[in-house]
Design a protein around this motif. Structure first.
Motif, PDB file in Angstrom:
ATOM      1  N   ASP A   1       0.820  -1.214   0.000  1.00 25.65           N
ATOM      2  CA  ASP A   1       0.000   0.000   0.000  1.00 25.65           C
ATOM      3  C   ASP A   1       0.850   1.259   0.000  1.00 25.65           C
ATOM      4  OD1 ASP A   1      -2.260  -1.440  -0.080  1.00 25.65           O
ATOM      5  OD2 ASP A   1      -2.516  -1.503   2.098  1.00 25.65           O
ATOM      6  N   ASN A   2       2.015   1.178   0.622  1.00 18.70           N
ATOM      7  CA  ASN A   2       2.855   2.371   0.703  1.00 18.70           C
ATOM      8  C   ASN A   2       4.106   2.273  -0.155  1.00 18.70           C
ATOM      9  OD1 ASN A   2       1.308   3.932   2.597  1.00 18.70           O
ATOM     10  ND2 ASN A   2       1.825   2.329   4.073  1.00 18.70           N
ATOM     11  N   PHE A   3       4.104   1.335  -1.078  1.00 19.45           N
ATOM     12  CA  PHE A   3       5.290   1.227  -1.937  1.00 19.45           C
ATOM     13  C   PHE A   3       5.388   2.468  -2.815  1.00 19.45           C
ATOM     14  CE2 PHE A   3       7.825   0.112  -5.570  1.00 19.45           C
ATOM     15  CZ  PHE A   3       8.884  -0.555  -4.983  1.00 19.45           C
ATOM     16  N   PRO A   4       6.600   3.058  -2.912  1.00 19.95           N
ATOM     17  CA  PRO A   4       6.722   4.288  -3.685  1.00 19.95           C
ATOM     18  C   PRO A   4       6.637   4.077  -5.206  1.00 19.95           C
ATOM     19  CG  PRO A   4       8.831   3.730  -2.691  1.00 19.95           C
ATOM     20  CD  PRO A   4       7.853   2.704  -2.229  1.00 19.95           C
ATOM     21  N   PHE A   5       5.503   4.456  -5.762  1.00 27.47           N
ATOM     22  CA  PHE A   5       5.352   4.538  -7.213  1.00 27.47           C
ATOM     23  C   PHE A   5       5.426   6.009  -7.588  1.00 27.47           C
ATOM     24  CE2 PHE A   5       3.126   0.501  -6.560  1.00 27.47           C
ATOM     25  CZ  PHE A   5       3.543  -0.232  -7.657  1.00 27.47           C
ATOM     26  N   VAL A   6       5.917   6.292  -8.773  1.00 27.35           N
ATOM     27  CA  VAL A   6       5.811   7.642  -9.306  1.00 27.35           C
ATOM     28  C   VAL A   6       5.223   7.507 -10.711  1.00 27.35           C
ATOM     29  CG1 VAL A   6       7.082   9.690 -10.035  1.00 27.35           C
ATOM     30  CG2 VAL A   6       7.717   8.535  -7.910  1.00 27.35           C
ATOM     31  N   ILE A   7       4.250   8.356 -11.030  1.00 27.67           N
ATOM     32  CA  ILE A   7       3.595   8.268 -12.330  1.00 27.67           C
ATOM     33  C   ILE A   7       4.072   9.417 -13.220  1.00 27.67           C
ATOM     34  CG2 ILE A   7       1.365   8.059 -13.511  1.00 27.67           C
ATOM     35  CD1 ILE A   7       1.813   6.007 -11.236  1.00 27.67           C
ATOM     36  N   LEU A   8       4.486   9.084 -14.417  1.00 28.67           N
ATOM     37  CA  LEU A   8       4.919  10.114 -15.346  1.00 28.67           C
ATOM     38  C   LEU A   8       4.033  10.099 -16.594  1.00 28.67           C
ATOM     39  CD1 LEU A   8       8.841   9.702 -15.294  1.00 28.67           C
ATOM     40  CD2 LEU A   8       7.390  10.984 -13.721  1.00 28.67           C
ATOM     41  N   GLY A   9       3.448  11.269 -16.906  1.00 28.92           N
ATOM     42  CA  GLY A   9       2.733  11.424 -18.171  1.00 28.92           C
ATOM     43  C   GLY A   9       3.694  12.084 -19.143  1.00 28.92           C
ATOM     44  N   ASN A  10       4.174  11.333 -20.093  1.00 32.78           N
ATOM     45  CA  ASN A  10       5.253  11.828 -20.961  1.00 32.78           C
ATOM     46  C   ASN A  10       4.693  12.378 -22.285  1.00 32.78           C
ATOM     47  OD1 ASN A  10       7.975  12.281 -21.533  1.00 32.78           O
ATOM     48  ND2 ASN A  10       8.140  10.360 -22.672  1.00 32.78           N
ATOM     49  N   LYS A  11       5.544  13.073 -22.999  1.00 29.17           N
ATOM     50  CA  LYS A  11       5.263  13.655 -24.317  1.00 29.17           C
ATOM     51  C   LYS A  11       4.333  14.874 -24.240  1.00 29.17           C
ATOM     52  CE  LYS A  11       5.932   9.223 -26.664  1.00 29.17           C
ATOM     53  NZ  LYS A  11       5.570   8.368 -27.779  1.00 29.17           N
ATOM     54  N   VAL A  12       4.444  15.671 -23.201  1.00 31.55           N
ATOM     55  CA  VAL A  12       3.589  16.859 -23.118  1.00 31.55           C
ATOM     56  C   VAL A  12       3.964  17.915 -24.151  1.00 31.55           C
ATOM     57  CG1 VAL A  12       2.870  16.617 -20.710  1.00 31.55           C
ATOM     58  CG2 VAL A  12       5.004  17.803 -21.244  1.00 31.55           C
ATOM     59  N   ASP A  13       5.099  17.708 -24.813  1.00 33.46           N
ATOM     60  CA  ASP A  13       5.470  18.656 -25.878  1.00 33.46           C
ATOM     61  C   ASP A  13       4.588  18.490 -27.115  1.00 33.46           C
ATOM     62  OD1 ASP A  13       7.389  16.688 -27.755  1.00 33.46           O
ATOM     63  OD2 ASP A  13       7.323  16.171 -25.620  1.00 33.46           O
ATOM     64  N   LEU A  14       3.897  17.372 -27.226  1.00 36.08           N
ATOM     65  CA  LEU A  14       3.056  17.142 -28.409  1.00 36.08           C
ATOM     66  C   LEU A  14       1.690  17.823 -28.260  1.00 36.08           C
ATOM     67  CD1 LEU A  14       3.804  13.375 -29.178  1.00 36.08           C
ATOM     68  CD2 LEU A  14       4.866  15.417 -30.167  1.00 36.08           C
ATOM     69  N   GLU A  15       1.092  18.109 -29.413  1.00 32.21           N
ATOM     70  CA  GLU A  15      -0.162  18.875 -29.431  1.00 32.21           C
ATOM     71  C   GLU A  15      -1.389  18.035 -29.047  1.00 32.21           C
ATOM     72  OE1 GLU A  15      -0.353  22.290 -30.483  1.00 32.21           O
ATOM     73  OE2 GLU A  15       1.792  22.105 -30.115  1.00 32.21           O
ATOM     74  N   ASN A  16      -1.431  16.852 -29.649  1.00 29.77           N
ATOM     75  CA  ASN A  16      -2.662  16.061 -29.587  1.00 29.77           C
ATOM     76  C   ASN A  16      -2.866  15.311 -28.280  1.00 29.77           C
ATOM     77  OD1 ASN A  16      -0.320  14.776 -30.379  1.00 29.77           O
ATOM     78  ND2 ASN A  16      -1.419  13.083 -31.369  1.00 29.77           N
ATOM     79  N   ARG A  17      -3.169  16.013 -27.226  1.00 28.34           N
ATOM     80  CA  ARG A  17      -3.332  15.344 -25.942  1.00 28.34           C
ATOM     81  C   ARG A  17      -4.567  14.452 -25.926  1.00 28.34           C
ATOM     82  NH1 ARG A  17      -0.730  17.409 -20.621  1.00 28.34           N
ATOM     83  NH2 ARG A  17      -1.910  15.752 -19.652  1.00 28.34           N
ATOM     84  N   GLY A  18      -4.443  13.311 -25.334  1.00 25.34           N
ATOM     85  CA  GLY A  18      -5.565  12.396 -25.234  1.00 25.34           C
ATOM     86  C   GLY A  18      -5.960  12.127 -23.788  1.00 25.34           C
ATOM     87  N   VAL A  19      -5.075  12.448 -22.865  1.00 26.04           N
ATOM     88  CA  VAL A  19      -5.372  12.245 -21.447  1.00 26.04           C
ATOM     89  C   VAL A  19      -5.158  13.586 -20.749  1.00 26.04           C
ATOM     90  CG1 VAL A  19      -4.822  10.936 -19.367  1.00 26.04           C
ATOM     91  CG2 VAL A  19      -4.455   9.898 -21.611  1.00 26.04           C
ATOM     92  N   SER A  20      -6.181  14.099 -20.139  1.00 29.56           N
ATOM     93  CA  SER A  20      -6.045  15.397 -19.474  1.00 29.56           C
ATOM     94  C   SER A  20      -5.295  15.253 -18.163  1.00 29.56           C
ATOM     95  CB  SER A  20      -7.422  15.989 -19.205  1.00 29.56           C
ATOM     96  OG  SER A  20      -8.051  15.256 -18.175  1.00 29.56           O
ATOM     97  N   ALA A  21      -4.645  16.331 -17.759  1.00 28.13           N
ATOM     98  CA  ALA A  21      -3.908  16.317 -16.505  1.00 28.13           C
ATOM     99  C   ALA A  21      -4.843  15.969 -15.357  1.00 28.13           C
ATOM    100  CB  ALA A  21      -3.265  17.682 -16.272  1.00 28.13           C
TER     101      ALA A  21
END
Lengths: 208, 552
Positions: free
Chosen positions: A116-136
Motif C-alpha cells: 500500500d505504501n510502496f513508492p510509485f511515481v507516475i509520469l505522463g510523458n510527451k507533453v510537448d506534443l499537441e494532440n493530448r488524449g489524457v487530461s492532466a
C-alpha cells in the motif's frame, strides 16, 4: 556514520511500448534525446548519482521492454526494487489505461513488504506534443485514488520536469530506506541481550 | 613423455602402494580438525539438485546452543535459521543463454560502457562480484561497486531469467579465454570472472569462502532475516569495514595451497615446545567452563588448538580466523573482544573471541573463543597467565625461531635437509588430520609484499619469472589437484614431464602429495625420491604436524 554515505536505489521503469521510458532515462542520465524509436530488448541498466538532502545516492535504473514480445526477462528481476516508475503517453489514452495492470503486475512480482505504501511515481510523458488524449485532471484523479501517488507531466524531448521527477523518485525511495533503518539494527541481537541479562539475574550466577 | 594414469598405477609404484598402510606421515587417530573434504561439499554446492542445495542452506540445530545447554545454562533462544532461499531452482544443468541485449540506441552505448573499460577493471586476472538477489552491488574486488550497479543489474537479470524461464540454475559461462562462474547462495549472488587456470570447482570453492566470510561477520541467521524483511536492503551498510576481509581472503586463496587442499598449515616446532604450550593453555583454561576453543596461531600457521570435548573445527573455519587476524592490524595494539561466526561450526550464531598477541616480541596470536558474551575479563586474565607460563618455559623463543626460520631448524629449508637435489618443491597433506606441509612455506613478509603488490595490481602480466616461489608452484599444481579431485573420474596418480619440469601428483587413503622435480627426470628416480621424501616427513612428523588432539 560511514554506512550512511553510500545509498543505492533500484528503480524500475514500466509502461507500454513507445511511451518514452528509454528516452526519459536517457534524458535524465545522459541529457540526450533522439527522435528515432528503437525498441528496448529485454532490459537496460543505467546508473546515475544524484544528491538528495546532502546524501549521495546512486540510482540503478532498470529500463524494461514495453513490448510484450521483448519481455524475455520475465519478472523476477523486479524483486528488491526501491521505487517503480510508471510511464504513459499523454497522447495515447490506452497507455494510460494500462497503468493499472502494470502496477498490479509489479506488486505481484516484486511482492514488496508494504504494497500500500510502496513508492510509485507516475509520469505522463510527451507533453510537448499537441494532440493530448489524457487530461492532466484525469491523470491526477487516478493518482489520488491510488493512495496519492506523485504525478509529473514530462517531456523527455524538451527535458521538461525530468530532473524534478527523478529527484522525487530518489527522495521517495530514500524515505522508505531510511524508515527501514530505524528497525533493522540487529533486533535479534538486542533481544538476546535482554534474555541474557534476565537469565543472569534469575540466579544463574556462575559468572567466571 | 607425458603419462597420466587414472586407475591403474604404474608398476614402479606398487611398492609405494604397499607401504601406504604404515607410512602415512602425520596421521594420528584423533584430530583437532574436522577432516571432511571441502571438495565433496563443493560438489553438492555445484549440484543441480535443488533439494540438495536447499538442504545446505537450511542450517541444522545450533552447535552454540548445544554447548550452552551442555554447560548447564538454559539454552539461549537461538532460533534455527530459516533459509530465505525461496528462489526457484530447477533441475537440468546446462546454462542457457538468454536474450539480454543492451538497449540498442547507438548514442547511448558509447557513454555507458566507459567505466567497464577503465584501467581499474580491464585486464585483471580474476574479478569477484557479490550482489544481492535484487541486483544491488555489495562487493567488487576491483573498482567501485557503485559504478558497477549496471553490471550487477545484468548479472541479476542473467541469473533470474535462467531461473524463471528455464527453471534452471546458471552455473557458468565460458568464453575463449574467460570463465564466469555463478553461485547463488541464499539472498546473495556471487560471481567470479577468471582468466586464470582455476577450474570451475576451484572458483566455486573460492566464492563459497567469500560467502562464508560474510556469514562470519553477520551470521547466516542475520543475513537471511535482513533479506526476508527487506529484499532491497543495501548490505554494504552492514558490511562496512569488512571489505578488506574479503579482499585479503581472495588474495590468499589464490596463493596459499592450504585453501587448494582444504588443509591447515602448522608452525613446525620441537615436539616438547608444542607440548609445553598446549599444557600451559590447558592448565590455565580447564576451569573456564564455557570456553570452546583456545587457538594459538602465527603467520597463517597453527601452533596449537585446545578444544572442548566433542567439538572440532573445520579447516575452512580456521582459515577465516587466520584471515581475520592477519587482516586486523588493531589486534596488535590491544586486547580485543570480538564476535565471530564460524560458518562450519555454527552458522546461526556468534562465538565471542578474546584476541591478543602473546607478547610484544612475538607474532603469535591467541584466540580464546567462548559462547559467553561477557567473558572478556576472565579470558583476559587467562591470557596473561598463559603468556607468563610461555615466557617462563621459553616457548616464545621456540616460536620466534620457527617464525624467523632459524637456519638450525630442519624444517626451515626442508629440501636442503632432505638432500634430494632433483626435488624443487613439494606439498603434502595428511588427510586424516587435514594438515599440510610444504617445502617452501610462504613467509609472512613475502605475503605482505604480495598483498601490497596486489592491492593495485591483479593485472595479467607476461613477465618471465626466474625463480619460482611457493605461489608459482601452487599455480602449477591447480590443474593436477583438479584432476585428483574430479568428481566423475578422479585420478589417483599423475606423472607429467616436460621441458620445464616434472610434476607428480598422488593421492592415497592417507595423504595427498604433489612434487615438482627437475625437467625430464626418470620415473625410477622420482620413485626413490618420493620414498625418501615420505620417510623424511615421517621422521619429522612430530615437529611439522600436531599429532594429538588436546581438550580442556
Amino acid at each position: 556514520m560511514a554506512s550512511r554515505k553510500k545509498v543505492l536505489l533500484k528503480v524500475i521503469i514500466l509502461g507500454d511500448s513507445g511511451v518514452g521510458k528509454t528516452s526519459l532515462m536517457n534524458q535524465f542520465v545522459n541529457k540526450k534525446f533522439s527522435n528515432q524509436y528503437k525498441a528496448t530488448i529485454g532490459a537496460d541498466f543505467l546508473t546515475k548519482e544524484v544528491i538528495v538532502d546532502d546524501r549521495i545516492v546512486t540510482m540503478q535504473i532498470w529500463d524494461t521492454a514495453g513490448q510484450e514480445r521483448f519481455q524475455s526477462l520475465g519478472m523476477a528481476f523486479f524483486r528488491g526494487a526501491d521505487c517503480c516508475v510508471l510511464v504513459f503517453d499523454v497522447t495515447a489514452p490506452n497507455t494510460f489505461k494500462s497503468l493499472e495492470s502494470w502496477r498490479d503486475e509489479f506488486l505481484i512480482q516484486a511482492s514488496p513488504r508494504d504494497p500500500d505504501n510502496f513508492p510509485f511515481v507516475i509520469l505522463g510523458n510527451k507533453v510537448d506534443l499537441e494532440n493530448r488524449g489524457v487530461s492532466a485532471k484525469r491523470a491526477q484523479q487516478w493518482c489520488q485514488s491510488k493512495n496519492d501517488l506523485p504525478y509529473f507531466e514530462t517531456s523527455a524531448k524538451e527535458a521538461v520536469n525530468v530532473e524534478l521527477a527523478f529527484q522525487t523518485i530518489a527522495r521517495n525511495a530514500l524515505a522508505q530506506e531510511t524508515e527501514a533503518e530505524l528497525y533493522n539494527e540487529f533486533p535479534d541481537q538486542i533481544k538476546l541481550n535482554a534474555n541474557d541479562n534476565a537469565r543472569n539475574r534469575d540466579g544463574d550466577n556462575c559468572a567466571c | 613423455m607425458a603419462s597420466t594414469s587414472k586407475d591403474s598405477l604404474p608398476s614402479h609404484l606398487t611398492h609405494q602402494e604397499n607401504i601406504d598402510d604404515d607410512l602415512v606421515p602425520g596421521a594420528c587417530p584423533e584430530s583437532i580438525l574436522n577432516p571432511t573434504d571441502s571438495f565433496e561439499e563443493i560438489e553438492t554446492e555445484m549440484s543441480t539438485d535443488p533439494e540438495q542445495r536447499h538442504a545446505k542452506l537450511t542450517t541444522k540445530s545450533s552447535t552454540i546452543s548445544e554447548i550452552q545447554s551442555e554447560i548447564g545454562e538454559p539454552s539461549k533462544d537461538m532460533k534455527t535459521a530459516k533459509s530465505s532461499d525461496d528462489l526457484k531452482e530447477g533441475m537440468a544443468s546446462s546454462p542457457s543463454s538468454s536474450n539480454i541485449t543492451e538497449q540498442n540506441g547507438d548514442d547511448v552505448d558509447t557513454d555507458k560502457d566507459e567505466y567497464l573499460q577503465s584501467p581499474e577493471l580491464v585486464n585483471k586476472e580474476k574479478h569477484v562480484f557479490i550482489l544481492s538477489s535484487a541486483g544491488k552491488p555489495i562487493y567488487s574486488r576491483y573498482g567501485n561497486e557503485d559504478k558497477l550497479a549496471g553490471l550487477c543489474g545484468v548479472i541479476q537479470a542473467l541469473v533470474s531469467v535462467v531461473e524463471d524461464h528455464d527453471q534452471d540454475i546458471l552455473r557458468s559461462i565460458c568464453t575463449k579465454d574467460c570463465k564466469a562462474v555463478f553461485l547463488v547462495k541464499g539472498p546473495l549472488i556471487l560471481v567470479a570472472v577468471s582468466k586464470s587456470n582455476e577450474s570451475e570447482t576451484q572458483l566455486v570453492m573460492q566464492l563459497t569462502y567469500a560467502f562464508n566470510q560474510i556469514v562470519s561477520v553477520l551470521t547466516l541467521t542475520q543475513l537471511n532475516r535482513i533479506f526476508e524483511q527487506r529484499r532491497n536492503y543495501d548490505l554494504r551498510r552492514l558490511l562496512a569495514g569488512a571489505e578488506r576481509l574479503i579482499d585479503n581472503l581472495l588474495i590468499f586463496m589464490e596463493k596459499d595451497p592450504a585453501f587448494l587442499l582444504g588443509a591447515v598449515r602448522c608452525l613446525p616446532l620441537p615436539e616438547k615446545a608444542r607440548e609445553n604450550i598446549t599444557n600451559a593453555i590447558i592448565s590455565t583454561c580447564n576451569k573456564i567452563r564455557d570456553l570452546v576453543f583456545a587457538i594459538l596461531i602465527a603467520g597463517n600457521q597453527l601452533i596449537t588448538l585446545v578444544r572442548m570435548k566433542k567439538y572440532t573445527l573445520h579447516p575452512s573455519d580456521i582459515h577465516l580466523l587466520f584471515n581475520l587476524v592477519r587482516s586486523s592490524e588493531s589486534f596488535k595494539t590491544a586486547e580485543s573482544w570480538t564476535p565471530v561466526c564460524l560458518p562450519k561450526f555454527d552458522a546461526t550464531g556468534f562465538l565471542h573471541g578474546h584476541v591478543s598477541y602473546i607478547s610484544e616480541d612475538c607474532q603469535a596470536c591467541l584466540l580464546l573463543l567462548t559462547v559467553q558474551r561477557d567473558a572478556f575479563y576472565p579470558l583476559s586474565q587467562a591470557k596473561h597467565t598463559i603468556a607468563e607460563k610461555l615466557e617462563k618455559m621459553k616457548c616464545i623463543g621456540a616460536i620466534n625461531d620457527a617464525l624467523n626460520r632459524s637456519k638450525d631448524l630442519p624444517t626451515t629449508n626442508p629440501l636442503k635437509h632432505i638432500g634430494i637435489p632433483i626435488i624443487r618443491h613439494f606439498m603434502y597433506k595428511c588427510k586424516s588430520t587435514a594438515q599440510l606441509f610444504t617445502s617452501d612455506p610462504i613467509s609472512l613478509d613475502r605475503l605482505q609484499d604480495y598483498r601490497i603488490m596486489h592491492k593495485e595490481g591483479g593485472d595479467i602480466t607476461v613477465k618471465k619469472i626466474e625463480k619460482l616461489s611457493d605461489i608459482d608452484y601452487v599455480k602449477n599444481y591447480r590443474k593436477f589437484c583438479n584432476q585428483i579431485h574430479c568428481a566423475t573420474v578422479p585420478a589417483k596418480f599423475i606423472f607429467r614431464s616436460n621441458c620445464e619440469n616434472t610434476i607428480l601428483a598422488w593421492i592415497t587413503n592417507g595423504f595427498e602429495l604433489y612434487v615438482t622435480f627437475d625437467a625430464l627426470v626418470e620415473k625410477e628416480q622420482t620413485k626413490k625420491a618420493v620414498d625418501h621424501l615420505l620417510q623424511w616427513i615421517k621422521r619429522e612428523e612430530n615437529r611439522i604436524f600436531i599429532m594429538n588432539a588436546p581438550t580442556f
